[in-house]
Each structure stands twice: as C-alpha cells, then as structure tokens.
Design an enzyme around this catalytic site. Structure first.
Site, PDB file in Angstrom:
ATOM      1  N   HIS A   6      34.506  14.041   6.663  1.00 31.55           N
ATOM      2  CA  HIS A   6      33.906  14.146   5.114  1.00 31.55           C
ATOM      3  C   HIS A   6      32.735  13.423   5.193  1.00 31.55           C
ATOM      4  O   HIS A   6      32.083  13.168   4.187  1.00 31.55           O
ATOM      5  CB  HIS A   6      34.928  14.247   4.171  1.00 31.55           C
ATOM      6  CG  HIS A   6      35.694  15.238   3.973  1.00 31.55           C
ATOM      7  ND1 HIS A   6      35.316  16.823   4.154  1.00 31.55           N
ATOM      8  CD2 HIS A   6      37.137  15.375   3.704  1.00 31.55           C
ATOM      9  CE1 HIS A   6      36.703  17.298   3.837  1.00 31.55           C
ATOM     10  NE2 HIS A   6      37.538  16.506   3.706  1.00 31.55           N
ATOM     11  N   SER A  48      36.867  23.247  -7.324  1.00 37.70           N
ATOM     12  CA  SER A  48      37.985  22.950  -6.068  1.00 37.70           C
ATOM     13  C   SER A  48      38.387  21.731  -6.029  1.00 37.70           C
ATOM     14  O   SER A  48      39.538  21.503  -5.840  1.00 37.70           O
ATOM     15  CB  SER A  48      37.347  23.803  -4.867  1.00 37.70           C
ATOM     16  OG  SER A  48      38.570  23.629  -3.852  1.00 37.70           O
ATOM     17  N   LYS A  54      36.360  20.076   0.229  1.00 41.62           N
ATOM     18  CA  LYS A  54      36.734  21.367  -0.420  1.00 41.62           C
ATOM     19  C   LYS A  54      35.802  22.424  -0.204  1.00 41.62           C
ATOM     20  O   LYS A  54      35.333  23.133  -1.374  1.00 41.62           O
ATOM     21  CB  LYS A  54      37.052  21.055  -1.835  1.00 41.62           C
ATOM     22  CG  LYS A  54      38.161  19.966  -2.320  1.00 41.62           C
ATOM     23  CD  LYS A  54      39.531  20.587  -1.578  1.00 41.62           C
ATOM     24  CE  LYS A  54      40.134  21.809  -2.174  1.00 41.62           C
ATOM     25  NZ  LYS A  54      41.363  22.063  -0.938  1.00 41.62           N
TER      26      LYS A  54
END
Length: 298
Positions: free
Chosen positions: A112, A142, A52
């Site tokens: 990620h 987020s 995010k």
C-alpha cells in the site's frame, strides 16, 4: 515467530504519526530498513493500491491467472500467497520475510506504499507493477468500515470527522490524492505500470482480465478467463475463507466484514448533501490532472 494469523497478538489501536511526510502507523514502518533493502527479482509482480481499493480482488485474479485452480487456492490464505510487503505485526512473520520465502515464480507481492516508498530494487529490476485505484468517495467509505473493524488501525471516530481526516490525508498510508496522483505520474516515466480502476473491474471483469493478460504477456483461453472472472465475483470471494480474511485475528468481524459490499456508489448511503458539496469543492482543488479521471457511479 508464528505464521498463523489466528495466533497474532492483538495490537492495541495504533496512533498515526508523520513518517517522511506520510501518515503511517508503526506496524508498517517498524521493519522499514529491511523492507527498503528487499531484493526484488525481474519476474516479481508488485500489486500496489491505496488501502481498500481492490487489492485482494486483483491479488486473487493474478494468482489464478498464473497458478490456476490448484490445491493452493483451497488451502493457503491469500495473505500468504500474496504477502503484504511492509506489514510487521509483533508475533507474526513479517511480510518481507514471507515474500523472501515464496517459492512461486513469479512472486506476487502486495504493497500500500505511496510510490516514493517502494523499495528501489523493484525499479532497478524493471518489475511489472499492477496499480488499482478506486474513486475517492467509495474508497473512503470502505476505509471507514475497515478502520472500525481493524484493531491495529487508529479509531475512525464518527463519519463527519472521518471525512475531514480523509481530505487532510490523515489516514494510514497518507493522502488518497497523493497516492493515486503519485502512481499516475510515475506511469508516465515507468512503462511497466498497469494502472487499473476498480469501477472498470466492476463494470466488466473479463475485459479487465484481458487487459491484464496483455500487460503480463499471458495467453489464457477465453474459457479460462471466463472461469476466473466468475470465481472472483464479490459474493464468491466474500464466502471464500481463503480470500475473505476471516482467519486474521486483528480484524473484528463482529463490527464489519472485511469484504463488505464491493459496490460502486455506496458513498451515496453515507454522505449528506452538505458533506458531498464540501468534499467536491476540496476534490477539485486537489485533483488537478485532467488525464486522471474517476467515476463515482457506473
């Protein structure tokens, strides 16, 4: 194995567990051996972020810079154009297999992973890596809304508990602090990392596209860069079915959209004054490197 994310078997919410010192869930560790053995090529470009922080945004920018406004932009969703290396959802082709099958040159691949989890072939091949970081408060807001609508992630619970979880690093992909600091530190010894800030991209998308072009040794005309900057503005991407993840069945858009606001400073609508004070105190203890500075408003 289906390639179609609309047919993905909806996993129940997974539980966090400690994986080599990082909080993870099984869909990102089940394919560990294969992912670690991934064979990078010298011209691969890895897009790395904490979740995010602007991953889809930068993925779309890079895809447009390399391949232009072509049919693929209109017919292939971003998660197939830029595979998510470590994802392994039962009934779907794994991210690693998708990356192996890419026919583009360069291959754009996203992760990620914290820096220590990146497959070693990316370093051995001296691949270019684009890292995007976002200020902790907006990133957490987020992530909170994403966890609410992502049926594979652990249930986020209520906001006040979530803040503590975030501060403790009990998040999918671990601690935000370790992530942004780990990649920042790596940049000091590995020159092929371009470290970007979400806030800079919001402030002046064209300027940041310019910097990306320099880093990637790409020459694009001013008009092309202007057109890309316009096309990737938040509202355009939010409406675009090929970038907004609306075809990905693990995500429940009835709860929240995948692309929610794309703003800097939305944290002010979530934190109480007391929560903000506790967070700031904790932040000072964990963010010791004076060379890494974030903006929480622009």
């Amino acid at each position: 194995m289906s390639l179609d994310p609309e047919k993905a078997v909806l996993p129940s919410r997974q539980q966090l567990f400690d994986f080599h010192g990082v909080s993870m869930i099984p869909i990102f560790t089940d394919n560990w051996e294969n992912v670690q053995n991934f064979q990078a090529r010298p011209d691969d470009i890895l897009i790395a972020t904490y979740p995010k922080a602007g991953t889809t945004w930068v993925s779309q920018i890079l895809d447009l810079l390399y391949f232009g406004q072509t049919e693929r932009q209109k017919t292939i969703p971003i998660f197939e154009r830029v595979p998510f290396l470590e994802i392994a959802v039962p009934s779907l082709v794994s991210g690693k297999d998708l990356a192996d099958k890419l026919t583009t040159t360069p291959r754009l691949i996203k992760t990620h992973f914290p820096v220590q989890f990146v497959p070693k072939s990316f370093w051995e091949q001296n691949c270019k890596i684009v890292y995007v970081a976002r200020n902790a408060k907006d990133n957490m807001v987020s992530f909170f809304h994403f966890d609410r609508m992502n049926m594979a992630h652990p249930d986020p619970g209520d906001w006040s508990n979530y803040i503590h979880r975030f501060m403790e690093g009990k998040m999918v992909f671990g601690s935000w602090y370790d992530h942004v600091n780990g990649w920042w530190k790596k940049k000091q010894t590995y020159s092929n990392i371009h470290y970007m800030f979400y806030e800079d991209m919001i402030e002046d998308t064209e300027r940041e596209i310019d910097k990306l072009c320099s880093f990637l040794s790409l020459s694009r005309s001013a008009d092309e860069k202007k057109m890309i900057a316009g096309g990737v503005q938040f509202d355009n991407m939010k409406k675009n079915e090929m970038t907004n993840y609306s075809t990905f069945s693990i995500l429940d858009f009835k709860i929240s959209p995948f692309m929610r606001k794309g703003k800097v400073g939305d944290w002010k609508n979530h934190f109480t004054v007391a929560q903000n004070e506790v967070f700031d105190e904790d932040y000072k203890k964990k963010m010791k490197d004076p060379t890494l500075q974030f903006r929480t408003e622009i």
